[in-house]
Design a protein around this motif. Structure first.
Motif, PDB file in Angstrom:
ATOM      1  N   UNK A  71       0.851  -1.195   0.000  1.00 51.14           N
ATOM      2  CA  UNK A  71       0.000   0.000   0.000  1.00 51.14           C
ATOM      3  C   UNK A  71       0.883   1.240   0.000  1.00 51.14           C
ATOM      4  N   UNK A  72       0.453   2.243  -0.741  1.00 51.48           N
ATOM      5  CA  UNK A  72       1.111   3.544  -0.713  1.00 51.48           C
ATOM      6  C   UNK A  72       0.042   4.598  -0.461  1.00 51.48           C
ATOM      7  N   UNK A  73       0.230   5.365   0.592  1.00 51.15           N
ATOM      8  CA  UNK A  73      -0.675   6.466   0.891  1.00 51.15           C
ATOM      9  C   UNK A  73      -0.188   7.709   0.150  1.00 51.15           C
ATOM     10  N   UNK A  74      -1.106   8.395  -0.482  1.00 46.11           N
ATOM     11  CA  UNK A  74      -0.810   9.667  -1.137  1.00 46.11           C
ATOM     12  C   UNK A  74      -1.651  10.713  -0.415  1.00 46.11           C
ATOM     13  N   UNK A  75      -0.980  11.623   0.276  1.00 45.91           N
ATOM     14  CA  UNK A  75      -1.671  12.632   1.077  1.00 45.91           C
ATOM     15  C   UNK A  75      -1.511  13.975   0.373  1.00 45.91           C
ATOM     16  N   UNK A  76      -2.650  14.631   0.130  1.00 44.04           N
ATOM     17  CA  UNK A  76      -2.624  15.868  -0.649  1.00 44.04           C
ATOM     18  C   UNK A  76      -3.773  16.781  -0.241  1.00 44.04           C
ATOM     19  N   UNK A  77      -3.745  17.978  -0.775  1.00 45.54           N
ATOM     20  CA  UNK A  77      -4.876  18.889  -0.671  1.00 45.54           C
ATOM     21  C   UNK A  77      -5.075  19.500  -2.045  1.00 45.54           C
ATOM     22  N   UNK A  78      -6.252  20.009  -2.260  1.00 48.55           N
ATOM     23  CA  UNK A  78      -6.561  20.610  -3.548  1.00 48.55           C
ATOM     24  C   UNK A  78      -6.922  22.075  -3.323  1.00 48.55           C
ATOM     25  N   UNK A  79      -6.174  22.933  -3.958  1.00 51.35           N
ATOM     26  CA  UNK A  79      -6.489  24.351  -3.867  1.00 51.35           C
ATOM     27  C   UNK A  79      -5.499  25.117  -3.023  1.00 51.35           C
ATOM     28  N   UNK A  80      -5.976  26.212  -2.511  1.00 50.71           N
ATOM     29  CA  UNK A  80      -5.134  27.170  -1.803  1.00 50.71           C
ATOM     30  C   UNK A  80      -4.728  26.676  -0.429  1.00 50.71           C
ATOM     31  N   UNK A  81      -3.471  26.906  -0.083  1.00 50.62           N
ATOM     32  CA  UNK A  81      -2.999  26.651   1.277  1.00 50.62           C
ATOM     33  C   UNK A  81      -2.765  27.986   1.932  1.00 50.62           C
ATOM     34  N   UNK A  82      -3.784  28.481   2.578  1.00 55.07           N
ATOM     35  CA  UNK A  82      -3.627  29.779   3.206  1.00 55.07           C
ATOM     36  C   UNK A  82      -2.529  29.722   4.254  1.00 55.07           C
ATOM     37  N   UNK A  83      -1.937  30.850   4.484  1.00 54.43           N
ATOM     38  CA  UNK A  83      -0.873  30.949   5.468  1.00 54.43           C
ATOM     39  C   UNK A  83      -1.474  31.331   6.813  1.00 54.43           C
ATOM     40  N   UNK A  84      -1.106  30.581   7.839  1.00 53.76           N
ATOM     41  CA  UNK A  84      -1.600  30.878   9.178  1.00 53.76           C
ATOM     42  C   UNK A  84      -0.877  32.102   9.728  1.00 53.76           C
ATOM     43  N   UNK A  85      -1.386  32.649  10.803  1.00 54.41           N
ATOM     44  CA  UNK A  85      -0.805  33.852  11.414  1.00 54.41           C
ATOM     45  C   UNK A  85       0.660  33.645  11.792  1.00 54.41           C
ATOM     46  N   UNK A  86       1.048  32.405  12.079  1.00 60.67           N
ATOM     47  CA  UNK A  86       2.435  32.122  12.452  1.00 60.67           C
ATOM     48  C   UNK A  86       3.350  32.025  11.230  1.00 60.67           C
ATOM     49  N   UNK A  87       2.775  32.155  10.021  1.00 53.72           N
ATOM     50  CA  UNK A  87       3.576  32.140   8.809  1.00 53.72           C
ATOM     51  C   UNK A  87       3.702  30.781   8.145  1.00 53.72           C
TER      52      UNK A  87
END
Length: 164
Positions: A71-87
């Motif tokens: 098994x291979x897990x592929x972990x991702x997100x789709x779209x914008x990765x907003x920046x948190x207040x900590x940068x």
């Protein structure tokens, strides 16, 4: 097994037995990732559990040991990765925490693996039919170890943290 024991038992394994991961076990591992905290509880991370040997073999073209995992897990997100207040990028952290939860759940099941960062993400997206906007954070192999894997030395824990 306690969470502390799972943390101690986890190691990077690159050699796997031929034993397949049962569907209910894989489901428990994946569900563990859904319990991870996320920025604003948006739960924008996604995981693909690749179990098709032909697809895994193609994923393994970058690093041979990937192609031997059940098994291979592929972990991702789709779209914008907003920046948190900590940068820091929220979605990258969300995906990383999710994967960490799944890895510890896998250890509880007697399964090990290896976090993979050295892959050609565009070819993985194409292979899995992910949109161009998808951002793959990591791949992680999962499988039952083939024999003993020598443990790598860790630094003295107290050199890695401070209490103030």
């Amino acid at each position: 097994m306690t969470v502390y024991e799972a943390i101690e038992e986890r190691q990077s394994v690159r050699a796997f037995s031929d034993r397949k991961i049962p569907a209910d076990t894989l489901e428990r591992i994946l569900r563990a990732g859904t319990q991870a905290p996320t920025a604003r509880n948006e739960q924008a991370h996604r995981t693909i559990a690749v179990t098709d040997p032909a697809i895994i073999k193609e994923l393994g073209s970058a690093q041979a040991h990937i192609g031997t995992a059940p098994c291979v897990l592929v972990v991702y997100f789709d779209g914008d990765s907003r920046t948190m207040a900590c940068g820091q990028p929220a979605r990258v952290l969300d995906c990383s925490i999710c994967l960490s939860y799944m890895v510890l759940a896998a250890v509880e099941e007697g399964i090990q693996g290896c976090w993979i960062g050295g892959v050609e993400v565009e070819s993985v997206k194409k292979l899995l039919g992910l949109p161009e906007s998808a951002v793959i954070v990591a791949l992680h192999t999962l499988g039952y170890p083939a024999g003993d894997t020598p443990r790598r030395e860790k630094k003295e824990p107290s050199t890695l943290y401070d209490i103030v």
